[in-house]
Structure formats: C-alpha cells, structure tokens
Design an enzyme around this catalytic site. Sequence first.
Site, PDB file in Angstrom:
ATOM      1  N   HIS A 129      -4.669   4.488  13.420  1.00 52.97           N
ATOM      2  CA  HIS A 129      -4.499   3.057  13.160  1.00 52.97           C
ATOM      3  C   HIS A 129      -5.827   2.331  12.958  1.00 52.97           C
ATOM      4  O   HIS A 129      -5.871   1.319  12.258  1.00 52.97           O
ATOM      5  CB  HIS A 129      -3.718   2.412  14.302  1.00 52.97           C
ATOM      6  CG  HIS A 129      -2.278   2.812  14.307  1.00 52.97           C
ATOM      7  ND1 HIS A 129      -1.348   2.263  13.449  1.00 52.97           N
ATOM      8  CD2 HIS A 129      -1.597   3.741  15.024  1.00 52.97           C
ATOM      9  CE1 HIS A 129      -0.168   2.799  13.651  1.00 52.97           C
ATOM     10  NE2 HIS A 129      -0.285   3.713  14.606  1.00 52.97           N
ATOM     11  N   ARG A 135      -9.899 -19.432  -7.738  1.00 54.33           N
ATOM     12  CA  ARG A 135      -9.615 -20.779  -8.214  1.00 54.33           C
ATOM     13  C   ARG A 135      -8.898 -21.587  -7.135  1.00 54.33           C
ATOM     14  O   ARG A 135      -8.304 -21.031  -6.207  1.00 54.33           O
ATOM     15  CB  ARG A 135      -8.770 -20.721  -9.480  1.00 54.33           C
ATOM     16  CG  ARG A 135      -9.416 -19.960 -10.627  1.00 54.33           C
ATOM     17  CD  ARG A 135      -8.553 -20.038 -11.875  1.00 54.33           C
ATOM     18  NE  ARG A 135      -7.191 -19.616 -11.596  1.00 54.33           N
ATOM     19  CZ  ARG A 135      -6.171 -19.839 -12.399  1.00 54.33           C
ATOM     20  NH1 ARG A 135      -6.356 -20.496 -13.532  1.00 54.33           N
ATOM     21  NH2 ARG A 135      -4.960 -19.409 -12.085  1.00 54.33           N
ATOM     22  N   ASN A 142      -1.560   6.078   8.119  1.00 52.87           N
ATOM     23  CA  ASN A 142      -1.783   5.792   9.540  1.00 52.87           C
ATOM     24  C   ASN A 142      -1.565   7.026  10.402  1.00 52.87           C
ATOM     25  O   ASN A 142      -2.320   7.298  11.337  1.00 52.87           O
ATOM     26  CB  ASN A 142      -0.855   4.669  10.001  1.00 52.87           C
ATOM     27  CG  ASN A 142      -1.499   3.301   9.857  1.00 52.87           C
ATOM     28  OD1 ASN A 142      -2.723   3.187   9.797  1.00 52.87           O
ATOM     29  ND2 ASN A 142      -0.698   2.263   9.799  1.00 52.87           N
ATOM     30  N   ILE A 191       0.860  -1.193   0.000  1.00 52.63           N
ATOM     31  CA  ILE A 191       0.000   0.000   0.000  1.00 52.63           C
ATOM     32  C   ILE A 191       0.890   1.235   0.000  1.00 52.63           C
ATOM     33  O   ILE A 191       1.754   1.386   0.864  1.00 52.63           O
ATOM     34  CB  ILE A 191      -0.939   0.022   1.214  1.00 52.63           C
ATOM     35  CG1 ILE A 191      -1.830  -1.232   1.216  1.00 52.63           C
ATOM     36  CG2 ILE A 191      -1.787   1.277   1.214  1.00 52.63           C
ATOM     37  CD1 ILE A 191      -2.771  -1.313   2.398  1.00 52.63           C
ATOM     38  N   GLU A 239       1.679  -3.615   5.655  1.00 53.88           N
ATOM     39  CA  GLU A 239       0.856  -3.235   4.505  1.00 53.88           C
ATOM     40  C   GLU A 239       1.243  -4.028   3.256  1.00 53.88           C
ATOM     41  O   GLU A 239       0.917  -3.621   2.145  1.00 53.88           O
ATOM     42  CB  GLU A 239       0.981  -1.729   4.243  1.00 53.88           C
ATOM     43  CG  GLU A 239       2.367  -1.249   3.792  1.00 53.88           C
ATOM     44  CD  GLU A 239       3.247  -0.852   4.956  1.00 53.88           C
ATOM     45  OE1 GLU A 239       3.045  -1.393   6.057  1.00 53.88           O
ATOM     46  OE2 GLU A 239       4.137  -0.008   4.751  1.00 53.88           O
TER      47      GLU A 239
END
Length: 530
Positions: free
Chosen positions: A411, A431, A406, A399, A442
């Site tokens: 948080h 699948r 944050n 990310i 992250e």
Amino acid sequence: MKNLETVKSLGIHKIRFIYTSLFVFFGFVIALVSYFSSSYIHLVEIQKDLKSSAPKELDIKIKTLQNHIKNLDIILETIAQSDIFKTYLEDAKNQSAKKNAHDLFYAVAKNHSNLMQLRYIDAKGMEKIRYDRLNLKDDVLKIEDKELQDKSDRYYFKEALKAKPDESWYSLIDLNIEHGAIEIPIKPVLRIAKSIHTQNGLEGIVIINIFMEEILDELRTSSHFRVSLLDRDGDFILHSEHQKGTEIFCDWVKYLKPTSTCNAYTKDELAQITKGTYAKGEFFYKAIKTNFAKADGLIISLKPKIEKIKEASNQQKIYLFIIAISIFAISIPVAFFISLIPANLHKKLTETARALQKLSITDELTTLYNRRFFNETISRELSRSKRNNLSLAFCIFDIDFFKLYNDTYGHLAGDVALKSVALVLKNSARRSGDFAFRLGGEEFGLIVSSTTEEDIKKLIAELLEKIESLKIANEKSTISAYVTLSAGVVLLESSTIQEVDEEIVFKIADDALYEAKAKGRNCFVFSKAT
C-alpha cells in the site's frame, strides 16, 4: 502611586487571564462539538452514499455477466458461420473437411481457457466433434470417434434443438456431475447451445460447457458490498456470507442442501424482487432481465459491508480528531493574542476558517480536490455553462489493475503511485475553469470547461500517454509493463447542455469508463450527451 500601578497591572493580567481562559474553553467546546457532529454526519453520508451507489453497483454486476455471456455467444456464432464448419456439414465424410472442422474446434477451445467442453451434436443426438478440458486452464483433450456418445435423451439436446436459428439456448447455472454425483471440488457450469440450420434443414447443435468459477468470483468481488446470486425460488447460487467450512455456507443451496438455515424469502418478497429493482432494509435486489438468466430467473443481491463502513468511519474519526485537537491547540495562542489585541479577533478567526475549509475540500493523500468538493463543483460548473451557453467536458479515470498493484507492491507503493498520477492530472488543470479530483480509491475526475471535441480528445490521449511514460512498474498488468489509466469522457456541447443534469453527466462518463475497460484498458472512450 507605585502601589496603584501594581494594582492596575494585576487587574489587567487578571482580565487577560479571564479572556484567555474563556477563549480556550470555547475552543475546546467547538473542537468537541465539531468532532462528534462531523463524525455523525460523515457516518450518515457513508450510509447514504452506499445506498445511492447500490443501483449503479447492481447495473455494473449485471453488465459484467452480460459481457461474459455475449463473448460466449460470439464464439458459438463464429463457429456456426465459419466456412470451414459449413463445408464440413455439406460433406461430413470428407476427411479433409472433417480435419479442418476438428482444427477449428480445437483452436476455439484452446484459446478460451474457461471452456470446459465444446461439441457438435448432429440432429439425431450423436456427438460428432468433441473437445474437453478437465479443469480450468488445463490442456484441451480431443475425444476420439470411438468414444463419442449418443446424447439424444439429454434435456439440453432436446431443448437446444428447439431453439430458433438466431437465438442461443442457455441452461441453468448448476454444478458439474460425474458418474451420477456432484463432482468434488465443485465445478459451477453453464451450458450454451445454438441450433445449426443449412439449406438441407436442421443439422444439429453446437454446445459449449463453461467453467463459471472465475466469472462468479468476479461477480462476488466488491469493495463495499457483499454480493449474492439467487434464483427465482429464492435459493442461493452465491451467498453474501460465504464462509466455506463454517455453518454460514449457503452457496448452491438447491444442489448441496446445507444443514444450516439460509435466508428464506416469502412468496410476496420474491414477487417484488423478480419485478425489477427492490430494496428491503440493508439489502438491494435486481432481477436480471436477459435471455441467459431466464432459466434460473437470476437475481443479484447486495448488502453493504459493515466492516467497510466501520473502517471508513474510524479513519474519518481519526482525521476529525486530529482536526479537533488542531482547533483546540490553535485556540490557545489565538486566545492569548485575542486577549491582547481584540482588534485582530475577526482576522484570526477568518484565517482559521479558511484553513479548515481548505482541509475539508482537499484529499489528504494526493492534495487534489476531494469527492465532496467535486459534488459541489460539477453542479456549479454545469449551471454556469448553461447560463453562458458554453461547452463542458467531464472525464473519469481509473488506474488499471490497481488492486493487483497494491497486492504486489504494498500500500505504501500504491500511495506513491496515486500521488504520481494525481500530479499529472493536477498539472493538466491549469485554467480557472478546470478542476482535478480524487473521487475515491484509484478513481479520479477532471472537469474541463469551454473545450472542443478535438481538444478534449487530445488532452485525454496525452494524459494517458504521460501516465504510462512515468514508467511505474506493474508486473501484474496484462496490458503494459507499467501503471496505466482507463478513462471515460463525456462532452456537453452548448447545443445539448441544457438537457442534462449532474447525474446524467456522471452516468455517461462512468458508462464510457466501463466500456474502455471492456475494450482492454489503457484507453479512453469518448461520448457526447445527446
């Protein structure tokens, strides 16, 4: 007869009580042993993971420095090869050419906020063009002709003038000096220069002074390690125990000469360290073997953060304690029913074991598979693909700017964002041979079996688009108004899969992720194992 039935009834209840008590006791012992053994094993695993991740962290830090220096080299090369600058060199007295050259230098200095000084010095040592910035991100100041100085006696001019046309010259990383004294507050500086040659011969040098504060701060930043930067003499440029204003302040030892005793290295230790990668106790070292590091003989040192180990260990202890209490709590009713119906013993224990197994392979926050299960799965799926001669793709996602997210939203909001990203990844692994993982923090992973280059590229592009389309606001992002992902993708085709192992697969994907971040984030870099 009635008394006999009463005696039998009491005997049965006593037996049930004994069995129940025994099973409850065993449940308590199992819970206790599980708690302490799992806590110890997890602590050992944390230390082992840190030790195994140290070389990778060292490589990342070195690559970060290399990328910054490479960008600065590009600036010098761009100026040196510019037609505007070449025209100025042909006729420096031409006012139009001079103005264009000044405009070029101003634009370069303006667009790079970490440039402290940008100059052209001719072959005699006279400054001809100079732009200064007093502090990081200040406006650029033009130094007028009457204020330009003779730098022919300066060491950097003499050394840079000798540099080959295709090579840059690099100074020591030192502290800026004004009026013969170190400027306070201190300003770490690096100088990079390039000698300028035309058909007329050596014309002079283009030299830039760089504010190194932000680059060094980025180098120092690490989630799990304390980072130090040393020179070949063992003197600290950055110290891992940096606490400004306290006796533990060993940054810039060679220049500030602190009164406190900083870590010293023997000649034998320095000889070992400067050879390459070296480990001693809890410290890990790696010498930087590139041109820009030669002046200082730069060495990066890592030391695991004890507080991070304790924090992770304490969190795991709480988690294990809850599991242990759960085991004990479950053992009470289980024991009662087992004492009533012995035939159900195997079934009950099996169900409990399955529940615990599921807990052990699942990330609690996102419900994705955890890192431990990833380590098992990547090995198993790679072996299966090799046996059946199938392709396999592995992707690492990170990310973008999540720490800033944050810090900005808290948080709790960060946890919500992690869950949202995880749900998108989970829905993409439908699948039987596809798996989605939370690798830590992250960082997420995705294994896709039996795929093609076209399909995996399409899948990852759609995933990145879906994440951004969630419209999770991230005002601190410099690339989007919303939370985004960067990804590194490696495809192992059936023709090459026999030649790789899990570590190679992870490294290729991780390097691709790093390249995606370097390209600007919110994108992916695709790679094939060869």
